[in-house]
Design an enzyme around this catalytic site. Structure first.
Site, PDB file in Angstrom:
ATOM      1  N   PHE A 129      12.802 -43.708 -27.575  1.00 20.05           N
ATOM      2  CA  PHE A 129      13.916 -43.568 -26.641  1.00 20.05           C
ATOM      3  C   PHE A 129      14.924 -44.662 -26.957  1.00 20.05           C
ATOM      4  O   PHE A 129      14.604 -45.851 -26.905  1.00 20.05           O
ATOM      5  CB  PHE A 129      13.467 -43.679 -25.179  1.00 20.05           C
ATOM      6  CG  PHE A 129      14.592 -43.415 -24.214  1.00 20.05           C
ATOM      7  CD1 PHE A 129      14.872 -42.122 -23.804  1.00 20.05           C
ATOM      8  CD2 PHE A 129      15.387 -44.441 -23.751  1.00 20.05           C
ATOM      9  CE1 PHE A 129      15.928 -41.856 -22.935  1.00 20.05           C
ATOM     10  CE2 PHE A 129      16.442 -44.198 -22.876  1.00 20.05           C
ATOM     11  CZ  PHE A 129      16.713 -42.901 -22.475  1.00 20.05           C
ATOM     12  N   ASP A 216      14.956 -51.987 -31.712  1.00 17.08           N
ATOM     13  CA  ASP A 216      15.459 -51.740 -30.369  1.00 17.08           C
ATOM     14  C   ASP A 216      14.589 -52.532 -29.403  1.00 17.08           C
ATOM     15  O   ASP A 216      13.454 -52.138 -29.096  1.00 17.08           O
ATOM     16  CB  ASP A 216      15.394 -50.243 -30.068  1.00 17.08           C
ATOM     17  CG  ASP A 216      15.828 -49.894 -28.644  1.00 17.08           C
ATOM     18  OD1 ASP A 216      15.904 -50.812 -27.808  1.00 17.08           O
ATOM     19  OD2 ASP A 216      16.056 -48.696 -28.378  1.00 17.08           O
ATOM     20  N   LYS A 245      19.157 -54.780 -20.649  1.00 21.37           N
ATOM     21  CA  LYS A 245      18.267 -54.898 -19.492  1.00 21.37           C
ATOM     22  C   LYS A 245      18.145 -56.335 -18.975  1.00 21.37           C
ATOM     23  O   LYS A 245      19.003 -56.814 -18.272  1.00 21.37           O
ATOM     24  CB  LYS A 245      16.902 -54.289 -19.818  1.00 21.37           C
ATOM     25  CG  LYS A 245      16.942 -52.751 -19.903  1.00 21.37           C
ATOM     26  CD  LYS A 245      15.567 -52.156 -19.969  1.00 21.37           C
ATOM     27  CE  LYS A 245      15.592 -50.632 -20.005  1.00 21.37           C
ATOM     28  NZ  LYS A 245      15.917 -50.012 -18.712  1.00 21.37           N
TER      29      LYS A 245
END
Length: 394
Positions: A129, A216, A245
């Protein structure tokens, strides 16, 4: 909410929060909840951390935004600290994890074209993802979230996570691959860590074939796995590293970081962002990074994560239906043998915030500031919920 003006993009739970402190949230009725999700790995310092509150309030009273047309001292300071802690050479600030990954994708294509590849491809993984923009959606290995948004973007080729032989075979057969994009732990893919053999092998293959290794770390970064960045468990560096985040502890900001041959690929005009690295956003990043460093929260996450795993293993030992407990630091998953989305509402009713990913994996992403007492409560409360729910299903 039936008459809400919001687009119907989220299946929201029937609760609204009005206040937070540390690992606790309070809803509109005054009920408190232990937050074991931290806004999905965002509020690593917990809610209403005084360092973040101070940075936002002080900077907002001075200057919020100018433009990247001008020098921004706070952005320079935040980049210097992030470079120091990440080990990367150059930083580009954006607004989210998806934007950070878009920047990485552009770096890979630019690198491929400079090597003379007419149509550079990026090798990505099944069950990955990377975001919901068109390019990152294409890189994502989940047909469910891609459906309805075709045609997807060209320039991606997919392989199997943790299968070094499959990646090796692809690289031997193709000469149009410019980079590999991979998560050290697949969060949405079920809290699945990459093996050391796989990660070390990817670095060796990228060196052999002159590719960019792009990690990532949107979810794994900023102390969550026991290191400032998950790759730091190894003795090498990626060429490109993305994060977001926990970088802003709730303030929307992300970063693309580059090292070595990728560090100077972008030149003026190649990339940009209106809001990337504003005086306000940069002040928040600097406050978050300095707090993570000062309070040694990456180390704390590693130690507390091991304690949580042992606690859950003991509490759920021999429980039929529990397949395993895995993860690193405070990025943990408890896999059951069946779909368990119902547990999210049951936990909410019980004053606990959790998440379920990949259908049958209970995902835990608590604040790095979680206390020992709160960790014990999490083990006890969630273990009881899981045992009672599994018993009701048998």
């Amino acid at each position: 909410m039936a008459n809400s003006a919001l687009m119907h993009t989220y299946g929201r739970l029937p609760v609204a929060f009005v206040e937070g402190k540390g690992a606790w949230l309070t809803d509109t009725n005054g009920k408190t909840y232990l937050d074991a999700l931290a806004g999905i790995a965002v509020c690593g310092l917990g809610h209403a951390h005084p360092a973040v509150t101070k940075a936002i309030s002080e900077q907002a009273s001075q200057l919020v935004h100018t433009s990247n047309l001008y020098q921004i001292p706070n952005q320079e300071a935040a980049a210097a600290k992030l470079s120091q802690l990440s080990g990367m050479d150059s930083i580009f600030f954006c607004n989210s994890g998806a934007e950070a990954n878009e920047g990485a994708i552009k770096l890979a294509r630019l690198y491929g074209h400079k090597k003379g590849i007419d149509a550079p491809h990026i090798l990505v993984m099944e069950n990955a993802f990377h975001g919901r923009t068109l390019a990152t959606l294409t890189a994502t290995g989940n047909r469910k979230v891609q459906a309805g948004f075709e045609p997807l973007v060209s320039g991606f080729i997919r392989s199997t996570y943790n299968d070094l032989a499959a990646v090796t075979n692809l690289l031997e057969r193709r000469n149009d691959i410019a980079a590999i994009l991979v998560e050290p732990i697949q969060g949405e893919g079920g809290l699945m860590p990459a093996t050391d053999e796989f990660m070390n092998g990817l670095r060796e293959l990228c060196d052999k074939h002159d590719l960019l290794l792009m990690l990532d770390e949107v979810q794994t970064g900023n102390g969550r796995t026991g290191y400032f960045y998950a790759y730091q468990r190894y003795d090498w560096k990626p060429d490109v590293l993305t994060t977001a985040k926990g970088l802003g502890n709730g303030f929307p900001i992300g970063a693309v970081m580059a090292h070595g041959k990728a560090a100077n690929l972008f030149q003026p005009g190649n990339h940009g962002s209106t809001y990337g690295g504003t005086p306000l956003g940069s002040a928040v990043v600097l406050a978050v990074l300095e707090t993570l460093e000062k309070e040694q929260l990456a180390k704390r996450a590693g130690e507390l994560g091991k304690h949580l795993v042992k606690g859950f293993e003991a509490a759920l030992d021999g429980v039929k239906g529990v397949k395993g407990i895995r993860g690193r630091g405070l990025m943990l998953g408890i896999e059951l043998d069946q779909s368990c989305g119902e547990l999210v509402q049951l936990a909410l009713d019980d004053g606990l915030l959790i998440n379920v990913t990949a259908g049958q994996v209970v995902r835990l992403l608590p604040p790095l500031t979680l206390t020992d007492e709160e960790a014990e409560q999490l083990i006890s409360q969630l273990s009881q919920l899981i045992k009672h729910w599994l018993a009701s299903r048998s």
